[in-house]
Design a protein around this motif. Structure first.
Motif, mmCIF file in Angstrom:
data_model
loop_
_atom_site.group_PDB
_atom_site.id
_atom_site.type_symbol
_atom_site.label_atom_id
_atom_site.label_comp_id
_atom_site.label_asym_id
_atom_site.label_seq_id
_atom_site.Cartn_x
_atom_site.Cartn_y
_atom_site.Cartn_z
ATOM 1 N N SER A 511 -25.857 -68.977 -33.852
ATOM 2 C CA SER A 511 -25.741 -69.415 -32.465
ATOM 3 C C SER A 511 -24.411 -69.017 -31.847
ATOM 4 O O SER A 511 -24.232 -69.109 -30.640
ATOM 5 N N LEU A 512 -23.449 -68.562 -32.686
ATOM 6 C CA LEU A 512 -22.163 -68.157 -32.125
ATOM 7 C C LEU A 512 -22.304 -66.975 -31.180
ATOM 8 O O LEU A 512 -21.502 -66.793 -30.269
ATOM 9 N N SER A 513 -23.340 -66.140 -31.408
ATOM 10 C CA SER A 513 -23.517 -64.974 -30.551
ATOM 11 C C SER A 513 -24.035 -65.365 -29.172
ATOM 12 O O SER A 513 -23.938 -64.591 -28.234
ATOM 13 N N SER A 514 -24.602 -66.549 -29.034
ATOM 14 C CA SER A 514 -25.074 -67.021 -27.737
ATOM 15 C C SER A 514 -24.661 -68.482 -27.574
ATOM 16 O O SER A 514 -25.470 -69.392 -27.697
ATOM 17 N N PRO A 515 -23.377 -68.723 -27.337
ATOM 18 C CA PRO A 515 -22.886 -70.099 -27.278
ATOM 19 C C PRO A 515 -23.446 -70.848 -26.080
ATOM 20 O O PRO A 515 -24.018 -70.259 -25.164
ATOM 21 N N LEU A 516 -23.283 -72.161 -26.097
ATOM 22 C CA LEU A 516 -23.727 -72.975 -24.981
ATOM 23 C C LEU A 516 -23.002 -72.568 -23.711
ATOM 24 O O LEU A 516 -21.858 -72.109 -23.756
ATOM 25 N N PRO A 517 -23.660 -72.715 -22.559
ATOM 26 C CA PRO A 517 -22.969 -72.385 -21.311
ATOM 27 C C PRO A 517 -21.678 -73.185 -21.182
ATOM 28 O O PRO A 517 -21.631 -74.375 -21.495
ATOM 29 N N GLY A 518 -20.626 -72.524 -20.755
ATOM 30 C CA GLY A 518 -19.332 -73.197 -20.619
ATOM 31 C C GLY A 518 -18.533 -73.224 -21.894
ATOM 32 O O GLY A 518 -17.381 -73.642 -21.892
ATOM 33 N N CYS A 520 -16.916 -71.011 -25.084
ATOM 34 C CA CYS A 520 -16.600 -69.660 -25.534
ATOM 35 C C CYS A 520 -15.586 -69.706 -26.662
ATOM 36 O O CYS A 520 -14.499 -70.269 -26.497
ATOM 37 N N ASP A 521 -15.968 -69.133 -27.815
ATOM 38 C CA ASP A 521 -15.040 -69.027 -28.937
ATOM 39 C C ASP A 521 -14.629 -67.577 -29.180
ATOM 40 O O ASP A 521 -13.940 -67.281 -30.138
ATOM 41 N N PHE A 522 -15.097 -66.678 -28.309
ATOM 42 C CA PHE A 522 -14.729 -65.249 -28.341
ATOM 43 C C PHE A 522 -15.152 -64.547 -29.620
ATOM 44 O O PHE A 522 -14.688 -63.445 -29.894
ATOM 45 N N GLU A 523 -16.061 -65.147 -30.392
ATOM 46 C CA GLU A 523 -16.498 -64.488 -31.617
ATOM 47 C C GLU A 523 -17.395 -63.288 -31.323
ATOM 48 O O GLU A 523 -17.464 -62.353 -32.116
ATOM 49 N N ALA A 524 -18.101 -63.316 -30.207
ATOM 50 C CA ALA A 524 -19.031 -62.227 -29.895
ATOM 51 C C ALA A 524 -18.696 -61.556 -28.570
ATOM 52 O O ALA A 524 -19.534 -60.894 -27.977
ATOM 53 N N GLY A 525 -17.472 -61.709 -28.083
ATOM 54 C CA GLY A 525 -17.101 -61.103 -26.813
ATOM 55 C C GLY A 525 -16.488 -62.120 -25.870
ATOM 56 O O GLY A 525 -15.957 -63.152 -26.291
ATOM 57 N N LEU A 526 -16.595 -61.838 -24.577
ATOM 58 C CA LEU A 526 -15.901 -62.654 -23.567
ATOM 59 C C LEU A 526 -16.797 -63.704 -22.925
ATOM 60 O O LEU A 526 -16.332 -64.420 -22.028
ATOM 61 N N CYS A 527 -18.069 -63.807 -23.319
ATOM 62 C CA CYS A 527 -18.964 -64.882 -22.840
ATOM 63 C C CYS A 527 -19.059 -64.927 -21.315
ATOM 64 O O CYS A 527 -19.179 -66.011 -20.742
ATOM 65 N N GLY A 528 -18.995 -63.821 -20.656
ATOM 66 C CA GLY A 528 -19.095 -63.816 -19.206
ATOM 67 C C GLY A 528 -17.774 -63.929 -18.481
ATOM 68 O O GLY A 528 -17.726 -63.797 -17.247
ATOM 69 N N TYR A 529 -16.669 -64.196 -19.189
ATOM 70 C CA TYR A 529 -15.356 -64.163 -18.556
ATOM 71 C C TYR A 529 -14.999 -62.712 -18.244
ATOM 72 O O TYR A 529 -15.382 -61.787 -18.977
#
Length: 690
Positions: A511-518, A520-529
């Motif tokens: 689930s780290l590759s698609s974290p909950l909205p809001g 971000c642990d930066f494990e899979a990128g910038l999460c939309g930042y």
């Protein structure tokens, strides 16, 4: 996929059950569903009765070749829904070419939508998916987000949205969609729809259970086409999307031949099976009198993570007989009053900020774990929870003698469950790290011990996450053990932030590759930042491990110790230059919002870290820190309110020297007020362990 289902899917679903508001077949209109004006519109295709978002055309794809096609996103919103009782949403959709489809729940007062389900699997036909909508006192909207891929001809389409009362596991097989149940195809034996007044090969098929006549429907599997030993037929429910515990009921029949094995399993997202029930000897004595009668079965189901229920029949030959199944239902109350209530795994969680929680010391050998805290400073790492809180320390050199063992014993965990244990540890010293820390499972009844984890990571002085998946057939306790063989071979072991959840850690890690909205642990990128390219002098950099410049920056990330974080590299920048990171646009809400994150400001020339709220084209300061803070990751939390669209901005400013690296990690933005924060120790240079 059922072949008979594919033939009937394009037909209108019969309203056997009451359809709730939010249902739509898009036959002549969109039933109050509207496209978000800020995104690409969904198009209603009246001839085909569906709505779709189309991707790039072949002309657009050819283009000039200067830029790749931009991502297309269509957001479809339902009217406001008020479903106070549990309901099931079934979506008939198709992804052509490439793309993705996501279903979310939007509640007033929340800046982020809650994801319910998503898929990126293309298909050449319509596909059905199911998701449970838990009972809610708050009005909400269903949001469908389609993203066709960049290749020509890609599209995402929705054929039907079907919301009905009850659980997605339930089915009487009277409707053509068969409640989203699927057949794991076998060339010789399969589950088929029976009843409906259709003349079958073997005409002794029984009345269905729902209506007790020949026109009602049920599922059945027959051995007449079996060719090999142990032919298997599997009927699979939709995957549950929320935790569920209660009583699963169904009706079944077996023919006189009895040359089959009928079982019920659960299957998780990793494909791992666990048997719930098997048609056993206790029923066989009554078969002579009950052939042709439906036999009721009730099973206690505990599904704290996503599972499917699998109805499996194994035949030994063509004379294996037949099994029929009907009227699957679910109740949130357990079948038996003697059933143990669902265990709350969070009772085994502990961050040691207020004591030992439910953990106890085993001081048989005269040594123990001690709860300590370290003031944030530039010499010693703090705890993992906040950077300035408490953690446990087994320090061998302060022990009464060499050759001792420190044991920490957790609460009793029920058996017959799969668990994911996560904790953080930090080592100093120790020549033989496998002696430094190990985790055992202590069986309550037999007293047996099983080692389930041992320390193998060589890194020193940083907090490292450990994930351990284990399963126990009987009640057991988790025991943390640190062993000191001699004075010269020992160091210190720190332990913090123990957490326990149901399921396999691999699912949690996935689930780290698609974290909950809001989140971000930066494990899979910038999460939309996104980086602010207009008003800053550089970029936040994505990195793991320590930063290039010595005596500045973190040695590892906060999430796992071995993962990724964002940081400002000060070397190529001039003093007072900055880098800015912007969140994606956030919806305004009337209530408070809580922003939490971890920051790392270590280095003699450290500058400034600010958090702004950006709205109406202007920044408003929410939080700031200046100068060197600590060698540890420190937690910050900010509560704010904003009733209009806005963005959160992280701005780092370079200080007087190249030793000015600033890092951030583990951002969480949630609705509601922030919890009361622990009193932070005063920042200083003390190395005292209190």
């Amino acid at each position: 996929m059922f072949p008979f289902y594919l033939l009937t899917l394009a037909a209108t679903i019969q309203a056997h059950k009451q359809l709730l508001p939010g249902s739509c077949n898009f036959e002549s209109n969109t039933c109050g569903y509207t496209s978000d004006a800020d995104f690409t519109s969904w198009t209603l295709h009246k001839d085909g009765r569906f709505v779709a978002v189309d991707g790039a055309t072949s002309d657009q794809e050819a283009g000039s070749g200067a830029e790749p096609p931009r991502e297309t996103t269509g957001v479809l919103q339902s009217p406001v829904l008020e479903h106070s009782e549990w309901s099931c949403l079934r979506l008939v959709y198709q992804i052509t070419g490439s793309g993705s489809l996501e279903v979310l729940k939007r509640t007033n007062g929340e800046s982020f939508d809650k994801p319910l389900w998503s898929s990126q699997e293309p298909s050449d036909s319509w596909v059905i998916s199911s998701m449970d909508l838990q009972n809610s006192t708050e009005p909400y909207r269903v949001v469908i987000e389609g993203k066709p891929g960049p290749t020509a001809g890609s599209s995402v389409a929705t054929f039907e949205i079907h919301i009905s009362p009850g659980y997605c596991l339930e089915c009487d097989f009277e409707e053509s969609h068969l409640c989203g149940y699927s057949n794991q195809w076998n060339a010789n034996v399969n589950w088929y729809v029976g009843g409906g007044g259709v003349q079958l090969l073997l005409n002794n098929i029984p009345n269905d259970h729902t209506y007790n006549n020949k026109t009602g429907h049920f599922m059945y599997v027959d051995s007449v086409y079996a060719e090999t030993f142990k032919e298997v037929a599997k009927l699979v429910t939709p995957m549950t999307t929320v935790p569920m515990s209660g009583c699963l009921s169904f009706q079944y029949q077996r023919s006189e031949e009895r040359g089959n094995l009928f079982s019920v399993f659960t299957r998780d997202r990793l494909g791992q099976y666990q048997e719930l029930w098997r048609a056993g000897q206790e029923n066989q004595d009554d078969w002579g009198e009950t052939v042709g009668e439906w036999i009721p079965v009730q099973l206690d189901l505990k599904a704290p993570y996503s599972i499917q229920v699998v109805f499996e029949v194994v035949f030994n030959s063509q004379r294996g007989g037949r099994v029929a199944l009907d009227d699957i239902s679910f109740s949130p109350d357990f079948c038996s009053t003697d059933t143990e209530p669902t265990f709350d795994p969070s009772t085994a969680n502990c961050d040691f900020e207020s004591g030992f929680c439910h953990y106890i010391q085993d001081e048989i050998l005269g040594s123990s774990w001690r709860r300590v805290s370290v003031k944030p400073n530039i010499f010693r790492n703090g705890d993992h929870t906040t950077g300035a809180g408490s953690f446990l320390l087994a320090h061998s050199r302060l022990g009464p003698r060499s050759g001792y063992v420190s044991r920490l014993v957790g609460p009793t965990l029920p058996g017959n469950m799969k668990y994911c244990l996560r904790f953080y540890f930090s080592l100093r010293g120790f020549n033989q790290t496998d002696q430094a820390l190990a985790v055992y499972l202590l069986q309550q009844q037999s007293g047996g011990k099983e080692k389930i984890w041992t320390q193998g990571e060589k890194s020193r002085g940083i907090w490292i996450a450990a994930d351990v998946t284990f399963q126990t057939s009987q009640p057991a306790k988790v025991v943390f053990v640190s062993t000191c063989r001699s004075f010269w071979d020992c160091g210190s072991v720190a332990l913090d932030d123990i957490s326990l959840s149901f399921g396999d850690c691999e699912l949690t890690a996935g689930s780290l590759s698609s974290p909950l909205p809001g989140h971000c642990d930066f494990e899979a990128g910038l999460c939309g930042y996104i980086q602010d390219k207009l008003s800053d002098a550089g970029d936040w950099e994505w990195r793991r491990g320590n930063t290039p410049t010595s005596y500045t920056g973190p040695r590892g990330d906060h999430t796992t110790g071995l993962g990724y974080y964002l940081y400002m590299e000060a070397s190529p920048m001039l003093p007072s230059q900055n880098v800015r990171l912007l969140s994606r646009p956030l919806r305004g809400t009337r209530g408070p919002q809580c922003l939490r994150f971890f920051y790392h400001m270590y280095g003699s020339g450290t500058g400034q870290l600010r958090v702004h709220i950006h709205k109406d084209g202007e920044d408003g300061l929410l939080w700031q820190r200046s100068g060197e803070q600590s060698i540890a990751w420190l937690r910050a939390q900010v509560e704010y309110q904003c009733d209009r669209q806005h963005q959160i901005v992280f701005e780092a400013t370079r200080g007087s020297s190249v030793r000015s690296d600033i890092a951030i990690d583990d951002i969480i933005l949630e609705g509601g007020p922030c919890p009361e924060m622990e009193i932070m120790a005063t920042v200083g240079t003390s190395n005292e362990i209190e």
